[in-house]
Structures are given as C-alpha cells and as structure tokens.
Design an enzyme around this catalytic site. Structure first.
Site, PDB file in Angstrom:
ATOM      1  NE  ARG A  78      -3.878   1.959   2.607  1.00 26.26           N
ATOM      2  CZ  ARG A  78      -3.854   2.886   3.557  1.00 26.26           C
ATOM      3  NH1 ARG A  78      -2.862   2.893   4.446  1.00 26.26           N
ATOM      4  NH2 ARG A  78      -4.818   3.786   3.645  1.00 26.26           N
ATOM      5  CG  ASN A 155      -4.675   7.088   5.553  1.00 31.22           C
ATOM      6  OD1 ASN A 155      -4.620   5.865   5.669  1.00 31.22           O
ATOM      7  ND2 ASN A 155      -4.325   7.909   6.543  1.00 31.22           N
ATOM      8  CD  GLU A 156      -5.841   6.512   9.731  1.00 30.46           C
ATOM      9  OE1 GLU A 156      -5.661   7.601  10.306  1.00 30.46           O
ATOM     10  OE2 GLU A 156      -5.201   5.474  10.000  1.00 30.46           O
TER      11      GLU A 156
END
Length: 539
Positions: A78, A155-156
């Site tokens: 990733r 992301n998040e």
C-alpha cells in the site's frame, strides 16, 4: 506516518448490525473484482493481501523499497501518495513509475491519498471529493492497470468529528470515479482515524457497497488501540464475512500511542477467515511512533522486532503470502527453487559476519533468500536478502553461530535448506568502543512481566556515533516492547541499536531506552554488557 488522537473503545456486544447480503450483479470484470464477498484477481482466483504500507510520498528517493518488500515475501504494498494539499503532489508520471515498479516486482499495488487523514478534525485535511479529483488528474497512469492496481480513495477520511456523512461522501466519491471510467477495485477506509469505533463503516457498508454500480468496493479497517482485545477483532471482522462484504485490515501495528492492539489475534483471525492485511509501515515513521518501523533506515537487513513479527512470525507474511495469479502465482507453480549453495563466511567482526552462497535457480524466478540461525533442530530467522549475499549484524562477540539459507520463488514456494556454515565472532577487545558504563534497572514488576530502564554512559573523551548494546539473559526473559531503540532478540541474546534520534552519545553524556518484558519464576539482571562488541563497565 500516523497522526491519531486517543479514541475510546466502544462495546461491540449487543449492538444491532444493519448490514445485509447484497445481491451482486453479473459483471464483466476488468482486473480485480469482488464476488460473494471475496476479492478475486483478474483470473478469477481468490486473492488475499499480505503486505505492508510504504510512505512513498515522503521518501520518493527510496526506490529500492518495493523490491526489498517483495524479497521479504509480500504480495501487496500500500503506497502513500499526496494530492498536493498537505504534502508534495505525486503527479501522473510518478504514479506511473510506482505502478511500473510494483509490476516489475510482481506486487499488487494499493495506492492511497493521504491528505484526507482526519478530515473534520485534522487541520489541513481534505475531503474525499477532493481526493477523487486527484485520482481523475492521474487517471492516465492508471487506465489499463486494473489487473495490478487497487485505488484506495483516501486514508482515514474522518477523525472523530463530522464522520456522520461518511457513507454519503464515500458513495459520492466512488460514483465520481466510476462516472469518469475507473474500472478498478476501489478500497475505502473507515472514519474515526480509520478505526471505526463509532461503527459508522460497519453499519453502513452494505449501503455503500450497493451504491457502487460495479459492486467492486473493498472496505478497509485500521486496527490500533481500539482493537486491543480478541473479542473486538473477531466480532468486527466476522460481521463483514457473515454479510458477504469484502474487508481487509489496511493498517495495524504491534503497539500504538492510543493503546496496545492485539496483533496476534489480527494475524490469526485474518488467516483463519482468509482476509488480507497490510501492516504499518516499512520505514521512516516519525512523530513518536518510530517503533512502527519494520526495518531501520530502509535497510532490509535490519529488521526491527515489529518487522520480524510481521514477516517471520506466526501467520506472518512469509508463512501465508501467495503471489497474485496474474504474475503466475496463486497455485499455478508448485515447484520450489533449488537449494542455495552452502554459505561461506567473510569479514567476521565481534558483532557481524558477511555470508555469501551460490544462487538458487527456479522456473518463475527466485525473489529472495531467508537466512536462519541453526541450533540443533531449532531454527531462528535472522534476516532476508534479495541477493545471494548479506551481512548479518547484531551478533555477540566471541560466540559461535551456525547459519543456513533458504530460497523463495515468485509463486511463494520455498527451497530445501542449504548446507550450514559455522562462524565464531571475534573477541571484542579490538573494538575501539570501550569507554562505556551501563546502568540496568528494573523499575516495575508484576506477575509474569517487568519494566526496565537502561542508561549507556560515554566515559570517553570523544563522541560515540552509532551504538549497539548487547547482553544475554540467564532466565529466559523475553522483551515484548522497547522504546528509544531498535530491538533484536534471538533466544537469550539481546541487542539494541540506536534509534534515529539518539545515535550519538556525546563525550561524558548518556542515552537511555526502556522496555517491557516477560519472565517466569526468576528475573536475574544481566551482569555483562557489550557496546559494539567490547565490554562495558556495569554501574
């Protein structure tokens, strides 16, 4: 690089789970696709991610990292990218180069935009819609790569504020990419800094999946301090499996500032359920979470304790990773490489030795070698190498060791073991680092465990630049967590290397580190320490 606030774990038991099984339409899949809650590769074979995260956007010069990650057995990486809103933008040419390197190293590439991290709470974070615009701007690098690339939108994407719109915003971003012609499998992260303590992703995943016209979305949960018990991990993952919704653990670690995740259960449960995992992270962490580095200074021969665990431990990458069948793996090749030649030793020092061996051969290509220490019938993983030579470090002075080597191929097969070589390291007296004093102090103890502090003082008149402290335990003590240093433990032998911020011990100065460890019955303090192979005085 983790930026997370502490979150409160919310009880899982007794909550209603609103997911339902989504009927999935017949879809002429291009590349990776979802079917029956499983991620399939372009050949229709089940694919289980076994890999790590790599902070490419902050370390674009670390171009060898993908090859090194592959050599340690991963089938997926990733890759952290930036839209340019918070860090330097990775343009289409750079993205194309990352994809090409993934393919050259027979890795599946999960690409993620990191600028969304903690949106709604983190200053400067951007929305999922903004992340989708970034993907449109680099689409030329991704078109035609559906067999090899999974797009992780952001992301998040929310912190602990504003996350109630996660489902609607995630669905809108997915559809924005689909309308633009993206046929890739899309991965979406949970809110609450990826940990979904509010169960927003869990309870809305079916709705989001159904909103994807291609029914080709995979959900990613990040497991840190919120997931500190086996019950929480098993409940969360099993709910997705029961609902036939694809889930991966997109990030996790062995420790974190917001709590201590149960990494052993994460490894065991993902393996039992056939779910993917991607550990955080290869190297280069800062901001107080340097302990999440898997290797020191991007050096694949310097595995940290976390690196040893994820690559070489139970249910780890080496034992469970299978290469995607688009590269010829996935069970098509079952022939192991030939055994490597018996290693030869050179450049022996008090703390290291260089090993070389005749290379193995294999029909689909040798991807790396595993060096092990042999003690009777017991083997201990020491290091890995992408080539047929490596330097083994962290050894004790004037000590006998026996080493052997295995080879791995691109399909995940492992050779028989090579012959063994016996090596005795040199005495430590010739090492110039001898002006040192060590204080070892147990500061707390409980049933089966203890905490200790160690201080290294430079009693000389010149700085010590870079240090490795070694000692041997007498009672089977095992260090579990260490801070302000990099741990390597093999049986009773312990070595601790400097972290990046405390590599230099000034003349007359000192550095310290601490750790927690387990013990059973007796906890005798070590009585001898060596720095760089030379004996230190004990305070």
């Amino acid at each position: 690089m983790r930026r997370r606030v502490t979150t409160a774990a919310v009880a899982l038991l007794g909550l209603l789970f609103s997911m339902f099984v989504v009927a999935q339409p017949a879809h002429a899949a291009t590349g990776f696709h979802v079917s029956g809650g499983r991620l399939l590769d372009a050949n229709g074979n089940d694919f289980v991610m076994r890999g790590v995260n790599h902070a490419h956007t902050w370390y674009t010069n670390q171009t060898s990292s993908l090859a090194n990650i592959k050599a340690l057995g991963a089938n997926t990486v990733r890759v952290v990218l930036s839209s340019g809103d918070r860090w330097t933008r990775n343009d289409a040419a750079d993205v194309a180069n990352v994809v090409a390197q993934c393919k050259a190293n027979r890795l599946i590439c999960v690409l993620e935009v990191h600028d969304t991290t903690g949106y709604g709470e983190q200053s400067g974070a951007v929305s999922l819609d903004r992340a989708a615009d970034y993907w449109l701007s680099v689409q030329s690098a991704l078109t035609g790569q559906e067999n090899y690339v999974i797009v992780n939108i952001g992301n998040e994407p929310y912190g602990n504020a504003g996350y109630s719109t996660w489902a609607a915003d995630t669905s809108a971003a997915i559809n924005k990419l689909r309308d633009a012609g993206f046929d890739h499998t899309i991965m979406v992260d949970a809110p609450n800094w990826g940990q979904d303590w509010s169960f927003t992703m869990r309870d809305n995943a079916a709705q989001v999946f159904a909103s994807d016209p291609d029914r080709n979305t995979v959900f990613s949960i990040h497991m840190y301090g919120v997931f500190d018990t086996a019950a929480e991990i098993n409940d969360y993952l099993n709910r997705f499996v029961t609902a036939r919704l694809p889930i991966v653990v997109g990030e996790f670690g062995h420790d974190h500032s917001d709590g201590n995740p149960d990494e052993d259960t994460i490894f065991a449960t993902t393996q039992a359920l056939g779910l993917g995992y991607l550990g955080w992270s290869w190297s280069g962490n800062g901001g107080g979470v340097e302990y999440l580095d898997m290797v020191t200074s991007f050096d694949p021969t310097r595995l940290t304790s976390w690196g040893q665990r994820i690559f070489n431990g139970a249910n780890g990458i080496k034992a469970t990773s299978r290469e995607a069948s688009v590269y010829g793996g996935g069970g098509g090749d079952t022939t192991a490489p030939t055994a490597p030649g018996t290693p030869t030793a050179a450049d022996v020092t008090p703390g290291s030795v260089r090993l070389s061996w005749a290379a193995s051969t294999d029909a689909v290509g040798v991807t790396g070698y595993d060096v092990v220490r042999v003690n009777g019938t017991t083997e201990t993983a020491v290091t890995t190498s992408a080539t047929n030579s490596t330097t083994v470090t962290g050894l004790s002075a004037n000590t006998s060791y026996t080493f052997a080597v295995y080879a791995r191929d691109a399909a995940g097969n492992r050779s028989t073991r090579s012959g063994t070589v016996a090596v005795t390291t040199l005495p430590g007296g010739g090492n110039p680092v001898a002006n040192c004093q060590v204080t070892y102090r147990v500061v707390g103890s409980w049933g089966g465990g203890f905490q200790a502090d160690v201080v290294i003082r430079n009693t000389g008149t010149t700085p010590i630049n870079g240090w490795t402290l070694g000692w041997t335990y007498a009672n089977g003590q095992t260090i579990t967590t260490l801070w302000n240093g990099v741990l390597q433990q093999s049986g009773a032998d312990v070595t601790v290397r400097n972290a990046g911020h405390n590599a230099t011990i000034p003349a007359g100065g000192s550095v310290s580190f601490g750790f927690t460890a387990s013990w059973n019955g007796t906890n005798t303090n070590p009585t001898a320490f060596s720095l760089g192979g030379s004996a230190c005085a004990v305070a």
